[in-house]
Motif scaffolding. Structure first.
Motif, PDB file in Angstrom:
ATOM      1  N   GLN A  42       0.830  -1.202   0.000  1.00  9.24           N
ATOM      2  CA  GLN A  42       0.000   0.000   0.000  1.00  9.24           C
ATOM      3  C   GLN A  42       0.868   1.257   0.000  1.00  9.24           C
ATOM      4  N   THR A  43       1.928   1.220   0.761  1.00 10.13           N
ATOM      5  CA  THR A  43       2.830   2.368   0.814  1.00 10.13           C
ATOM      6  C   THR A  43       3.454   2.614  -0.553  1.00 10.13           C
ATOM      7  N   TYR A  44       3.838   1.546  -1.235  1.00  9.18           N
ATOM      8  CA  TYR A  44       4.415   1.700  -2.569  1.00  9.18           C
ATOM      9  C   TYR A  44       3.382   2.259  -3.538  1.00  9.18           C
ATOM     10  N   GLU A  45       2.166   1.719  -3.480  1.00  6.84           N
ATOM     11  CA  GLU A  45       1.122   2.181  -4.398  1.00  6.84           C
ATOM     12  C   GLU A  45       0.812   3.662  -4.186  1.00  6.84           C
ATOM     13  N   LYS A  46       0.829   4.111  -2.945  1.00  7.95           N
ATOM     14  CA  LYS A  46       0.535   5.512  -2.633  1.00  7.95           C
ATOM     15  C   LYS A  46       1.666   6.444  -3.043  1.00  7.95           C
ATOM     16  N   ASN A  47       2.889   5.924  -3.129  1.00 10.31           N
ATOM     17  CA  ASN A  47       4.064   6.769  -3.348  1.00 10.31           C
ATOM     18  C   ASN A  47       4.854   6.383  -4.592  1.00 10.31           C
ATOM     19  N   ARG A  48       4.220   5.865  -5.608  1.00  6.75           N
ATOM     20  CA  ARG A  48       4.906   5.422  -6.827  1.00  6.75           C
ATOM     21  C   ARG A  48       5.706   6.523  -7.506  1.00  6.75           C
TER      22      ARG A  48
ATOM     23  N   LYS B   2       9.957   5.925   2.950  1.00  2.00           N
ATOM     24  CA  LYS B   2       8.541   5.636   3.195  1.00  2.00           C
ATOM     25  C   LYS B   2       8.327   4.149   3.497  1.00  2.00           C
TER      26      LYS B   2
ATOM     27  N   ALA C 265       7.069   2.381   6.944  1.00  2.00           N
ATOM     28  CA  ALA C 265       5.927   1.460   6.981  1.00  2.00           C
ATOM     29  C   ALA C 265       6.302   0.168   7.709  1.00  2.00           C
TER      30      ALA C 265
END
Length: 128
Positions: free
Chosen positions: A2-8, A18, A22
């Protein structure tokens, strides 16, 4: 993930920070209860030892008052000493095993998270 998806769209360094953040946020949930199990495993044999000492004190008091002529007078204190020792060990041994298993699983999950995070960072860096 989720962190990756939010901060691509972030650069590699900020994305890594980030993801590390997480993972750090997940650590308390993964390690919850481990310290309690560890403390109980450490205290159990001490409680057994305390019972052993009080049982032996009781035995020596019986010897002081009545002498060594009647073994029944000493049996109660010796029995208490042995029972509390056994109970302390019966509690400690499974707790030590439980702590070892839970700690190992927690560390394994953390390693997987860190490994996946490194893989995400590497693939993100290749794309950038």
């Amino acid at each position: 993930m989720q962190t990756y998806e939010k901060n691509r769209g972030m650069d590699v360094e900020n994305l890594q920070l980030k993801l590390d953040d997480a993972i750090l946020k997940e650590l308390p949930a993964l390690e919850r209860g481990l310290s309690t199990i560890k403390v109980l495993a450490a205290i159990s044999p001490m409680m057994g030892l305390l019972g052993t000492v009080t049982g032996m004190i009781e035995t020596f008091q019986a010897i002081t008052l009545f002498g060594t002529g009647d073994p029944k007078m000493m049996a109660g204190g010796i029995s208490q000493a042995l029972i509390t020792t056994v109970l302390g060990l019966v509690a400690a041994i499974p707790l030590i095993l439980l702590h070892s298993i839970a700690s190992g699983r927690s560390k394994a999950v953390i390693e997987v998270l860190e490994e996946q995070s490194a893989g995400i960072i590497a693939s993100h860096a290749e794309r950038s």
